[in-house]
Design a protein around this motif. Structure first.
Motif, mmCIF file in Angstrom:
data_model
loop_
_atom_site.group_PDB
_atom_site.id
_atom_site.type_symbol
_atom_site.label_atom_id
_atom_site.label_comp_id
_atom_site.label_asym_id
_atom_site.label_seq_id
_atom_site.Cartn_x
_atom_site.Cartn_y
_atom_site.Cartn_z
ATOM 1 N N ASP A 1 -3.405 -8.471 -7.864
ATOM 2 C CA ASP A 1 -2.210 -7.645 -7.686
ATOM 3 C C ASP A 1 -1.149 -7.965 -8.731
ATOM 4 O O ASP A 1 -0.454 -7.075 -9.224
ATOM 5 C CB ASP A 1 -1.626 -7.852 -6.282
ATOM 6 C CG ASP A 1 -2.508 -7.279 -5.178
ATOM 7 O OD1 ASP A 1 -3.278 -6.350 -5.467
ATOM 8 O OD2 ASP A 1 -2.418 -7.767 -4.037
ATOM 9 N N THR B 1 0.828 -1.210 0.000
ATOM 10 C CA THR B 1 0.000 0.000 0.000
ATOM 11 C C THR B 1 0.857 1.252 0.000
ATOM 12 O O THR B 1 0.338 2.358 -0.108
ATOM 13 C CB THR B 1 -0.919 0.022 1.235
ATOM 14 O OG1 THR B 1 -0.125 -0.034 2.423
ATOM 15 C CG2 THR B 1 -1.868 -1.163 1.206
ATOM 16 N N ASP C 1 -5.412 0.715 -4.056
ATOM 17 C CA ASP C 1 -5.673 -0.689 -4.362
ATOM 18 C C ASP C 1 -6.013 -0.916 -5.830
ATOM 19 O O ASP C 1 -5.824 -2.021 -6.347
ATOM 20 C CB ASP C 1 -6.816 -1.211 -3.487
ATOM 21 C CG ASP C 1 -7.078 -2.690 -3.711
ATOM 22 O OD1 ASP C 1 -6.189 -3.492 -3.388
ATOM 23 O OD2 ASP C 1 -8.158 -3.034 -4.235
#
Length: 330
Positions: free
Chosen positions: A239, A134, A162
């Motif tokens: 991700d 993050t 995100d």
């Protein structure tokens, strides 16, 4: 020391480095030479030579350009020495031998796109996103014998939303890198060439990984690195995809109903939060959305590209594919 008597050699190659070189020029620093990679052959027949983005900017601003094939080449080393630089600045360039980085009296500092000692290596931006961080940032540090291990001068953090892909983080760190470079130069000038630094072994752990977690590295990314492992969780695959989008692109293999295999790049996905008990790689249509089974949940495909085709939205892909429920990906 003043800005006027500070002679700087800048070293870099890609667009990421141009923003820092531009900041040096626009802030009236004395850049006496620029070192970048040799021109590369491009085009269908590899007959055209393309200069690096850094070279293009340097030529446009009448800065001397050096393009050594080998950094230890005696002729290049002597040519570099002739510019009498007392400081070198490196951004997104190759590894330097000691004869080069130790040449200036005030040393050579690097702008690295991570919060060292986290993410040492060639691809720190990609790996920070792939690993679901993050926060990342930029670090300036003096070069020494080992890669990305020198004494830290300064750091600046950068938040990773995100939904951000690597392009967003790249752009943000590119501009933040230019800013930290100027602030580092100001600190070096104020300290007469010897700013306060701290060894990475003594540096407080960054917020990316609280102790006692091990440090994460950022090795170079190859084609095989980019293959998607659908057995991982939906969050991990999500991700992974955004950490490689838009370049070099995460990829998988689409297997049609008749067994034909086609490479397919995935550029964007969306988490559904829907639990999945199907075999990983199973495809399904939910409404008008294309979803794939991961290790724990269904993951929605948003943008993709079949080999030889243009990048497209997943719903456009569905319009052109028959029996998608009989296809799978692996």
């Amino acid at each position: 020391m003043t800005k006027d008597n500070l002679r700087i050699v800048f070293m870099g190659t890609p667009e990421f480095a141009v923003e820092t070189l531009k900041a040096l020029v626009e802030n009236d620093y004395n850049v006496v030479a620029v070192v970048t990679q040799p021109d590369k052959p491009v085009g269908r027949h590899q007959t055209e030579m393309q200069p690096s983005p850094v070279k293009q900017y340097a030529v446009e601003h009448d800065l001397p350009v050096l393009q050594p094939e080998k950094m230890k080449d005696p002729q290049f080393v002597e040519q570099l020495r002739s510019y009498r630089a007392n400081l070198q600045v490196v951004v997104a360039f190759r590894m330097l031998p000691e004869v080069v980085w130790a040449m200036p009296e005030y040393g050579t500092f690097n702008v690295h796109a991570a919060l060292l000692p986290q993410y040492r290596g060639a691809a720190p931006i990609n790996w920070a996103v792939i690993n679901g961080e993050t926060q990342t940032g930029v670090t300036t540090f003096f070069l020494d014998h080992d890669i990305d291990t020198g004494r830290i001068i300064m750091q600046k953090p950068f938040a990773i939303p995100d939904d951000a892909d690597v392009e967003y983080v790249y752009d943000g760190l590119m501009h933040l890198g230019a800013k930290i470079c100027i602030e580092t130069l100001e600190a070096i000038i104020t300290a007469n060439g010897h700013p306060e630094t701290i060894a990475q072994d003594d540096y407080p752990p960054s917020s990316l990984l609280p102790p006692p977690s091990p440090l994460k590295t950022a090795p170079k990314i190859f084609k095989e690195t980019c293959e998607i492992d659908w057995s991982k969780t939906a969050k991990q695959v999500y991700d992974f995809v955004r950490g490689l989008s838009p370049y070099p692109g995460a990829w998988t293999t689409l297997v049609s109903a008749d067994g034909k295999e086609t490479v397919m790049k995935i550029y964007q996905t969306r988490k559904t939060g829907l639990d999945c008990h199907a075999e990983t790689g199973t495809l399904r249509i939910d409404g008008k959305q294309l979803q794939v089974a991961t290790g724990d949940q269904w993951l929605q495909l948003e943008e993709l590209q079949l080999a030889g085709k243009k990048r497209m939205a997943a719903h456009d892909f569905l319009n052109g594919v028959k029996n998608i429920d009989q296809c799978r990906i692996k």
